[in-house]
Design an enzyme around this catalytic site. Structure first.
Site, PDB file in Angstrom:
ATOM      1  CG  HIS A 268     -12.284   6.551  -1.111  1.00 47.72           C
ATOM      2  ND1 HIS A 268     -11.095   5.935  -0.482  1.00 47.72           N
ATOM      3  CD2 HIS A 268     -11.679   7.034  -2.299  1.00 47.72           C
ATOM      4  CE1 HIS A 268      -9.947   5.990  -1.234  1.00 47.72           C
ATOM      5  NE2 HIS A 268     -10.384   6.850  -2.174  1.00 47.72           N
ATOM      6  CG  HIS A 307      -9.184  -1.672   3.050  1.00 47.27           C
ATOM      7  ND1 HIS A 307      -8.500  -2.016   2.050  1.00 47.27           N
ATOM      8  CD2 HIS A 307      -8.849  -0.434   3.297  1.00 47.27           C
ATOM      9  CE1 HIS A 307      -7.563  -1.031   1.758  1.00 47.27           C
ATOM     10  NE2 HIS A 307      -8.005   0.149   2.299  1.00 47.27           N
ATOM     11  CG  ASP A 363     -11.268   6.375   6.677  1.00 48.28           C
ATOM     12  OD1 ASP A 363     -11.290   5.858   5.581  1.00 48.28           O
ATOM     13  OD2 ASP A 363     -10.752   7.485   6.629  1.00 48.28           O
TER      14      ASP A 363
END
Ligand code: SDX
Length: 429
Positions: A268, A307, A363
């Protein structure tokens, strides 16, 4: 005339049921009428990790994973990143509308005048090990803040709720900066309320002996846009944790500590730290093919890719890539960018990734910018938690106000042993 229902025939009994459809969804409780025997519990749905389960109705954030669309309260993320600032976006996410000038000025004043933390909090942070991970410090300190504001437990009192929300949004940069200074063995820097929300954060991170810290305006704006991009993302793991913990009616500090704990995981929000460590491990563009082979052999994940919702390019990653150029113009180009671009080039062409819809997510590039801005890698999840604070709090308020919501308590399919009698120690095999 088409009926807005699902007709389900239970072939075990031949009985047919009409289940209403709303928002292209059925209410799972409508399945409980499906039974073989009248005394049965009734049917459930099985959905580990909630891959296909809507836990709530929401009006805050909209994501279209297939088209790579992200909107906060209907406003496209691209427009907010270009035209807004983090505090204004925080107001939008919390209250549902863009603020008028008077509303914004009051909101900014209220936030910038809650940035100090109790001196005991500073003393509490001093007892962490010198090399404590900043995210561990952040989570523990947010939880401890619940002991400084016991009135935060009055969660159904709108005025009290707003006060705690303003405190959390205002103080998380201070707590984050203190954890950074702690990890560097530097004295903590107090807030300077003459600066912007993000400028003050940079001040508390970087101020040394100068009388008045002046943030680099390019880096201040780049970080503010990164904060906008990380502010909310509908029912992600951390937000789901916020809602589940909050559903027991605990205070927002305690619930948010749990949300930040969920965010910390490398799958995450901890992925930005994991991406940087992956790029450093690869070390050179020429090692990329070997690394990709390891990913395809399932020896490891390509961190920063994939994702649960986006099966297209994460719109935030696109914007972050644009910010990179502005930051590197100030800081010098981060050579790790070459490795990242080569990983992306291969991943966007290679069947293994294409078939699994693995695209760069938020990210993948953010860490390269943070490193260029001289943040230590361990700070990266904290840089995610700061802006996500408003998302967690907005979702928490929406949950408290939602008449459909109760304390979260999922069911299970029990596959353990049937009833059996206790066996005395001496009789055990
Ligand atoms: C965030 O939910 C949100 O909104 C989160 C977030 C937010 O703003 O709150 O967007 C922030 O958490 C972004 C994600 C950051 N995490 C990472 O970058 C870690 C690497 N990514 C993976 O761990 C993964 O992609 C997840 C966790 C992000 C998503 O996992 P899913 O949806 O459970 O997908 P999956 O594990 O079922 O993968 C499907 C297939 C599998 O292969 P098969 O078994 O079908 O053959 O794709 C593979 C997976 O093995 N796969 C990957 C991969 N991600 C998925 N293979 C290699 N590298 C990867 N990164």
């Amino acid at each position: 005339m088409t009926k807005n229902t699902l007709s389900i025939t239970d072939n075990r009994t031949g009985q047919t049921y009409e289940i209403p459809i709303e928002h292209d969804t059925i209410n799972a409780m409508d399945l409980r009428q499906i039974k073989v025997n009248p005394g049965d519990f009734g049917m459930m749905s099985y959905d580990p990790a909630f891959k296909n389960t809507a836990s709530t109705k929401s009006t805050i954030t909209y994501i279209d994973g297939g088209k790579g669309i992200l909107r906060y309260r209907g406003y496209p993320i691209e427009q907010l990143a270009e035209k807004s600032n983090y505090l204004e976006v925080a107001y939008l996410i919390l209250f549902g509308e863009l603020p008028t000038k008077a509303q914004y000025d009051q909101w900014e004043y209220d936030i910038l005048h809650h940035t100090f933390v109790h001196e005991n909090i500073k003393q509490l942070m001093h007892v962490f090990r010198h090399d404590a991970h900043p995210m561990g410090m952040f989570i523990a300190t947010v939880a401890a803040m619940s002991t400084f504001y016991p009135e935060g437990r009055d969660i159904m009192n709108e005025a009290e709720r707003l006060k705690q929300i303003q405190r959390l949004i205002a103080k998380v940069p201070t707590v984050a900066a203190f954890s950074y200074r702690h990890s560097r063995g530097l004295p903590y820097v107090y807030p300077d309320n003459d600066l912007s929300y993000t400028g003050n954060f940079l001040n508390m991170l970087d101020k040394m002996t100068e009388v008045k810290y002046k943030p680099n305006p390019v880096l201040e704006r780049a970080l503010d846009v990164l904060f906008i991009l990380h502010a909310d993302h509908e029912q992600n793991c951390g937000t789901a944790a916020m809602r589940v913990i909050g559903s027991s009616h605990t205070d927002p500090y305690t619930a948010m500590a749990g949300a930040a704990a969920a965010l910390y995981g490398p799958l995450h929000g901890g992925a930005n730290e994991a991406v940087l460590r992956m790029l450093l491990e690869i070390g050179d563009v020429k090692h990329v093919p070997e690394f990709i082979k390891g990913v395809k052999n399932r020896e490891r994940l390509l961190m920063g890719f994939g994702h649960r919702v986006y099966k297209n390019y994460d719109p935030r990653a696109k914007i972050i890539k644009q910010i990179a150029d502005q930051v590197f113009a100030e800081t010098g180009r981060n050579p790790l960018l070459d490795i990242a671009l080569e990983l992306e080039r291969i991943a966007l062409e290679d069947d293994f990734f294409v078939q699994r819809n693995l695209y760069p997510n938020v990210d993948f590039y953010s860490g390269i910018i943070y490193q260029a801005m001289r943040f230590p890698i361990a700070m990266f999840p904290v840089l995610f938690a700061i802006p996500r604070t408003v998302g967690w709090l907005a979702q928490w308020v929406e949950m408290l106000k939602d008449p459909d919501q109760k304390i979260a308590r999922p069911r299970q399919i029990y596959l353990g042993p049937d009833v059996r009698d206790y066996v005395p120690m001496e009789a055990r095999g």
